[in-house]
Design an enzyme around this catalytic site. Sequence first.
Site, PDB file in Angstrom:
ATOM      1  N   ASP A   1       0.831  -1.201   0.000  1.00  0.00           N
ATOM      2  CA  ASP A   1       0.000   0.000   0.000  1.00  0.00           C
ATOM      3  C   ASP A   1       0.866   1.253   0.000  1.00  0.00           C
ATOM      4  O   ASP A   1       2.044   1.216   0.379  1.00  0.00           O
ATOM      5  CB  ASP A   1      -0.943   0.010   1.206  1.00  0.00           C
ATOM      6  CG  ASP A   1      -0.215  -0.022   2.538  1.00  0.00           C
ATOM      7  OD1 ASP A   1       0.762  -0.788   2.667  1.00  0.00           O
ATOM      8  OD2 ASP A   1      -0.602   0.716   3.463  1.00  0.00           O
TER       9      ASP A   1
ATOM     10  N   ASP B   1       8.591   4.521  -1.374  1.00  0.00           N
ATOM     11  CA  ASP B   1       7.951   3.828  -0.247  1.00  0.00           C
ATOM     12  C   ASP B   1       6.796   2.977  -0.720  1.00  0.00           C
ATOM     13  O   ASP B   1       5.670   3.427  -0.780  1.00  0.00           O
ATOM     14  CB  ASP B   1       7.475   4.881   0.760  1.00  0.00           C
ATOM     15  CG  ASP B   1       6.921   4.302   2.037  1.00  0.00           C
ATOM     16  OD1 ASP B   1       7.199   3.130   2.320  1.00  0.00           O
ATOM     17  OD2 ASP B   1       6.205   5.018   2.746  1.00  0.00           O
TER      18      ASP B   1
ATOM     19  N   GLU C   1      -0.067  -1.130   5.821  1.00  0.00           N
ATOM     20  CA  GLU C   1       1.075  -0.688   6.629  1.00  0.00           C
ATOM     21  C   GLU C   1       1.006   0.797   6.903  1.00  0.00           C
ATOM     22  O   GLU C   1       1.419   1.259   7.968  1.00  0.00           O
ATOM     23  CB  GLU C   1       2.391  -1.036   5.922  1.00  0.00           C
ATOM     24  CG  GLU C   1       3.639  -0.889   6.783  1.00  0.00           C
ATOM     25  CD  GLU C   1       4.203   0.540   6.803  1.00  0.00           C
ATOM     26  OE1 GLU C   1       5.055   0.827   7.675  1.00  0.00           O
ATOM     27  OE2 GLU C   1       3.799   1.352   5.931  1.00  0.00           O
TER      28      GLU C   1
ATOM     29  N   GLU D   1      11.954  -1.923   3.740  1.00  0.00           N
ATOM     30  CA  GLU D   1      11.549  -0.512   3.739  1.00  0.00           C
ATOM     31  C   GLU D   1      12.657   0.379   3.180  1.00  0.00           C
ATOM     32  O   GLU D   1      13.822   0.003   3.106  1.00  0.00           O
ATOM     33  CB  GLU D   1      11.188  -0.062   5.150  1.00  0.00           C
ATOM     34  CG  GLU D   1       9.729  -0.280   5.500  1.00  0.00           C
ATOM     35  CD  GLU D   1       8.822   0.829   4.979  1.00  0.00           C
ATOM     36  OE1 GLU D   1       9.246   1.620   4.125  1.00  0.00           O
ATOM     37  OE2 GLU D   1       7.669   0.878   5.455  1.00  0.00           O
TER      38      GLU D   1
END
Length: 384
Positions: free
Chosen positions: A75, A105, A139, A164
């Site tokens: 997401d 991201d 998340e 990440e």
Amino acid sequence: MEEVLQRWYDLISIDSVMGHEAKAAEYVKKTLESFGLIVHMSYFPEDEKNERPSVWTVLDSGRPGPTLLFIGHIDTVDVNREAWMTDPFKPTLIDGKVYGRGAMDMKGGDAAILSTIGYFSAHRSEFAGKIMACFVSDEEGLSQGTYELVRENVIHADLALMAECRYDNVAVGFRGRFSFEVTVKGKAGHASRYPQVGENALISAGKLAAAIEALPTLSHPKLNRGTWCVRYLSGGSAGALVVPDSCYMFVDRYVVPGETAELCISQIMEAANALGLGGKVSVRLKPRKSPYMQAFAIPEDHVLVRTLQRHYRDVTGVDLPVAYDPSVCDSNILAVSLGIPVVTFGPSGGNMHGDNEYGVPEQVTNALEIYKRLTRDLLKPGAA
């Protein structure tokens, strides 16, 4: 274009703003299935229409050994298209940077995980044990995707890497976080007779807010200190001549090891009592569907950290320092809820959560190479 970069581009092209993860999940599922793997879809209870799946699979070498987990989220945060110089869902290369929502991201990390799984599915002789891959939803919200995998008891791993977006360092620890709801009571009265009549809950809440932000916090040698932040105050009426008799306050509390929710509530109540507000203040941990994240840190000399640093140096030619993050992420869940040693490292970029987010292609390709080398080393066939 290299396969890992094509996958990165493909994922950026899919609008997977939080709440709309299904198309990205389907892309991940089909890619994993193309490697000959059995793929599972998981849905958290609040996703009543099954529109927000998380995806997971396990690649088994067929030989005994540890399990290494790679995890990332599919997401993204929302976009304000008018503020973008490019189409946020059309990856656009400008001056060596790829612009698009999720470019930083964290769709580069997702692509690197996919390509790592793809490589080892075709080269099973190069590792022993198992490789698990999870691609989670929500998340950017309450991490319900990862918490659901925990609830379903599907994550079993000895070591983990959260892909990440942090490329110039590796995070080995994160603070934790709690949110509190504070209600301050006053006494209503006609505004024309105030302050002789009535007790203004907004004024009392303002004094308490200042006192809360001045409360002491514990310190940690690496995670620094806990912090207080009064994020929201609400009360009174602009359309009625009434002294406000209640004020709601929302307080964020980032914590280090040793700071519990009970301790924080006790501190707030002590501050209220010191202001003469005893009996007029109530505090509770804000209810939420998923647990709150607690602080953690793994040793800097852990084999996972040292191995990652070595291969980063071999691939990039520079050292990879350790870091401690002041916020929280799904790494907290793996470390605290499951007890899995985890590092956080993946391709990065700029303007995270902002307009004109971008990633760097070289970091995506380097991350893939580092992940492959890390896997070979940690899951080395014949290792004790």
